[in-house]
Design a protein around this motif. Structure first.
Motif, PDB file in Angstrom:
ATOM      1  N   GLY A  46       0.824  -1.202   0.000  1.00 16.90           N
ATOM      2  CA  GLY A  46       0.000   0.000   0.000  1.00 16.90           C
ATOM      3  C   GLY A  46       0.860   1.255   0.000  1.00 16.90           C
ATOM      4  N   GLY A  47       0.212   2.389   0.304  1.00 17.30           N
ATOM      5  CA  GLY A  47       0.898   3.670   0.192  1.00 17.30           C
ATOM      6  C   GLY A  47       1.509   4.201   1.469  1.00 17.30           C
ATOM      7  N   THR A  48       0.904   3.910   2.616  1.00 15.92           N
ATOM      8  CA  THR A  48       1.363   4.519   3.868  1.00 15.92           C
ATOM      9  C   THR A  48       2.814   4.213   4.203  1.00 15.92           C
ATOM     10  N   PRO A  49       3.255   2.958   4.034  1.00 15.32           N
ATOM     11  CA  PRO A  49       4.620   2.650   4.461  1.00 15.32           C
ATOM     12  C   PRO A  49       5.716   3.202   3.550  1.00 15.32           C
ATOM     13  N   GLY A  75       3.991  -9.214   3.842  1.00 15.00           N
ATOM     14  CA  GLY A  75       2.757  -9.698   4.469  1.00 15.00           C
ATOM     15  C   GLY A  75       1.683 -10.087   3.478  1.00 15.00           C
ATOM     16  N   ASP A  76       1.755  -9.513   2.303  1.00 15.41           N
ATOM     17  CA  ASP A  76       0.830  -9.907   1.235  1.00 15.41           C
ATOM     18  C   ASP A  76       1.355  -9.391  -0.092  1.00 15.41           C
ATOM     19  N   GLU A  77       0.742  -9.856  -1.165  1.00 16.10           N
ATOM     20  CA  GLU A  77       1.146  -9.409  -2.495  1.00 16.10           C
ATOM     21  C   GLU A  77      -0.039  -9.465  -3.434  1.00 16.10           C
ATOM     22  N   ARG A  78      -0.062  -8.519  -4.314  1.00 16.23           N
ATOM     23  CA  ARG A  78      -1.039  -8.588  -5.392  1.00 16.23           C
ATOM     24  C   ARG A  78      -0.514  -9.600  -6.399  1.00 16.23           C
ATOM     25  N   CYS A  79      -1.386 -10.338  -7.054  1.00 16.80           N
ATOM     26  CA  CYS A  79      -0.949 -11.372  -8.004  1.00 16.80           C
ATOM     27  C   CYS A  79      -0.667 -10.730  -9.362  1.00 16.80           C
ATOM     28  N   SER A  87       2.640  -3.934  -7.684  1.00 16.14           N
ATOM     29  CA  SER A  87       3.393  -4.912  -6.877  1.00 16.14           C
ATOM     30  C   SER A  87       3.906  -4.283  -5.576  1.00 16.14           C
ATOM     31  N   ASN A  88       3.597  -4.910  -4.451  1.00 20.01           N
ATOM     32  CA  ASN A  88       4.148  -4.458  -3.161  1.00 20.01           C
ATOM     33  C   ASN A  88       5.657  -4.644  -3.130  1.00 20.01           C
ATOM     34  N   TYR A  89       6.115  -5.720  -3.785  1.00 19.01           N
ATOM     35  CA  TYR A  89       7.566  -5.957  -3.849  1.00 19.01           C
ATOM     36  C   TYR A  89       8.250  -4.817  -4.594  1.00 19.01           C
ATOM     37  N   GLY A 150     -11.359  -1.949   6.951  1.00 21.81           N
ATOM     38  CA  GLY A 150     -10.915  -2.726   8.098  1.00 21.81           C
ATOM     39  C   GLY A 150     -10.005  -3.892   7.759  1.00 21.81           C
ATOM     40  N   HIS A 151      -9.634  -4.018   6.492  1.00 22.85           N
ATOM     41  CA  HIS A 151      -8.714  -5.116   6.157  1.00 22.85           C
ATOM     42  C   HIS A 151      -7.293  -4.771   6.570  1.00 22.85           C
ATOM     43  N   THR A 152      -6.497  -5.829   6.705  1.00 22.12           N
ATOM     44  CA  THR A 152      -5.054  -5.678   6.869  1.00 22.12           C
ATOM     45  C   THR A 152      -4.390  -6.819   6.121  1.00 22.12           C
ATOM     46  N   VAL A 153      -3.141  -6.673   5.743  1.00 21.28           N
ATOM     47  CA  VAL A 153      -2.529  -7.509   4.697  1.00 21.28           C
ATOM     48  C   VAL A 153      -3.625  -7.726   3.650  1.00 21.28           C
ATOM     49  N   SER A 154      -3.874  -8.945   3.196  1.00 14.70           N
ATOM     50  CA  SER A 154      -5.010  -9.096   2.275  1.00 14.70           C
ATOM     51  C   SER A 154      -6.109  -9.933   2.899  1.00 14.70           C
ATOM     52  N   ASP A 203      -9.157   9.924   6.217  1.00 13.09           N
ATOM     53  CA  ASP A 203     -10.056   8.905   5.655  1.00 13.09           C
ATOM     54  C   ASP A 203     -10.012   7.605   6.462  1.00 13.09           C
ATOM     55  N   LYS A 204      -9.047   7.486   7.366  1.00 10.80           N
ATOM     56  CA  LYS A 204      -8.976   6.264   8.201  1.00 10.80           C
ATOM     57  C   LYS A 204      -9.575   6.475   9.587  1.00 10.80           C
ATOM     58  N   ALA A 205     -10.048   7.675   9.889  1.00 10.82           N
ATOM     59  CA  ALA A 205     -10.507   7.995  11.258  1.00 10.82           C
ATOM     60  C   ALA A 205     -11.664   7.109  11.693  1.00 10.82           C
TER      61      ALA A 205
HETATM   62  C1  6PG Z   1      -1.881  -3.910   0.265  1.00  7.63           C
HETATM   63  C2  6PG Z   1      -1.650  -3.850   1.757  1.00  7.63           C
HETATM   64  C3  6PG Z   1      -2.926  -3.439   2.406  1.00  7.63           C
HETATM   65  C4  6PG Z   1      -2.697  -2.016   2.867  1.00  7.63           C
HETATM   66  C5  6PG Z   1      -3.994  -1.336   3.209  1.00  7.63           C
HETATM   67  C6  6PG Z   1      -3.753   0.147   3.535  1.00  7.63           C
HETATM   68  O1  6PG Z   1      -1.382  -4.832  -0.378  1.00  7.63           O
HETATM   69  O2  6PG Z   1      -2.538  -2.972  -0.207  1.00  7.63           O
HETATM   70  O3  6PG Z   1      -1.088  -4.911   2.285  1.00  7.63           O
HETATM   71  O4  6PG Z   1      -3.304  -4.223   3.504  1.00  7.63           O
HETATM   72  O5  6PG Z   1      -1.816  -2.026   3.989  1.00  7.63           O
HETATM   73  O6  6PG Z   1      -4.844  -1.441   2.089  1.00  7.63           O
HETATM   74  O7  6PG Z   1      -3.223   0.749   2.379  1.00  7.63           O
HETATM   75  P1  6PG Z   1      -2.749   2.295   2.405  1.00  7.63           P
HETATM   76  O8  6PG Z   1      -1.573   2.349   3.317  1.00  7.63           O
HETATM   77  O9  6PG Z   1      -2.390   2.590   0.976  1.00  7.63           O
HETATM   78  O10 6PG Z   1      -3.924   3.088   2.917  1.00  7.63           O
END
Ligand code: 6PG
Length: 248
Positions: A46-49, A75-79, A87-89, A150-154, A203-205
């Motif tokens: 994702g974008g935050t990290p 922790g996860d990857e898009r296929c 790609s997260n990688y 409310g998701h995390t990883v996938s 937007d995450k509040a």
């Molecule tokens: C992904 C992440 C996903 C991400 C959240 C938040 O592959 O997108 O693993 O779980 O952490 O969707 O994404 P943002 O940091 O971009 O809001």
């Protein structure tokens, strides 16, 4: 086993959050290397990290971590292929992995270009190779984001992976994204020594306060699954995301 209550840290700005996250990752890395001779970390997508990874690679920060002793997972990857902009990688490679002296063999990416089920099975075998005999893998740190749903990883709401009790990594078609994903299961989140969530933006509040202070409903809010396990959980959030938190 219910985890100790999470540590919630609120930072005035997104940049302060980045600096705080860099300090925590560095501290955990140094402690793990001192205690066990290596640091095993699973990066979030994702974008935050991204700015956190970029700052970790900055000259004033990079030499504080013994990169040759770091084992990097995801922790996860898009296929998608590793060159795809989704790609997260690819994001982590550009922001961090290519910028620090990390041996190539220490980077363990998910085969986004492969058949999803095969990619998940191969990833578990790779984890078994790196972590054996201490299984299930107890990552020193799993970095996590929080999606607006409310998701995390996938681990998305209502998806089969939420109920996985045995496998460490699975693939699943995520209808809301219209795409296949490979993801850590709750088994790995539960086994981790440290979980650190990075959450930024107004937007995450709403979702943040529901996850932290609302009723326990992990099928709807999968990030709540991190309440189990006996490791330490940190929620590192900026003020914009924290506006609805009960801080009293
Ligand atoms: C992904 C992440 C996903 C991400 C959240 C938040 O592959 O997108 O693993 O779980 O952490 O969707 O994404 P943002 O940091 O971009 O809001």
């Amino acid at each position: 086993m219910t985890r100790p209550a999470p540590q919630i840290s609120i930072y005035p700005t997104a940049d302060d959050l980045v600096q705080g996250a860099v300090a925590v990752v560095t501290e955990l890395a140094q402690a793990a290397v001192a205690a066990r001779g290596r640091f095993t970390v699973a990066l979030a997508g994702g974008g935050t990290p991204r700015p956190v990874y970029e700052q970790l690679a900055a000259p004033e920060c990079a030499d504080r971590i013994a990169w040759d002793k770091v084992q990097v997972f995801f922790g996860d990857e898009r296929c998608v292929p590793p060159t795809d902009e989704q790609s997260n990688y690819r994001m982590a490679r550009e922001a961090l992995l290519d910028q620090v002296p990390l041996p190539a063999e220490n980077v363990h990416r998910i085969g986004g270009e492969d058949d999803p089920a095969k990619a998940a099975a191969d990833y578990e075998l790779e984890m078994r190779r790196v972590f054996a005999p201490a299984l299930p893998p107890a990552f020193d740190l799993i970095l996590l984001g929080l999606g607006g749903d409310g998701h995390t990883v996938s681990l998305f709401p209502g998806t089969p992976a939420l109920r996985e009790k045995d496998r460490w990594v699975v693939s699943q078609f995520v209808a809301v994204m219209g795409a296949w994903r490979v993801t850590f299961t709750p088994v790995l989140l539960e086994a981790a020594r440290n979980l650190v969530f990075l959450v930024a933006g107004a937007d995450k509040a709403d979702v943040l306060t529901r996850v932290l202070h609302g009723p326990y409903q992990p099928e709807v809010l999968p990030a709540q699954l991190t309440r189990s396990g006996d490791g330490h959980t940190r929620w590192m959030v900026d003020a914009a995301a924290a506006t609805k938190l009960e801080t009293g």
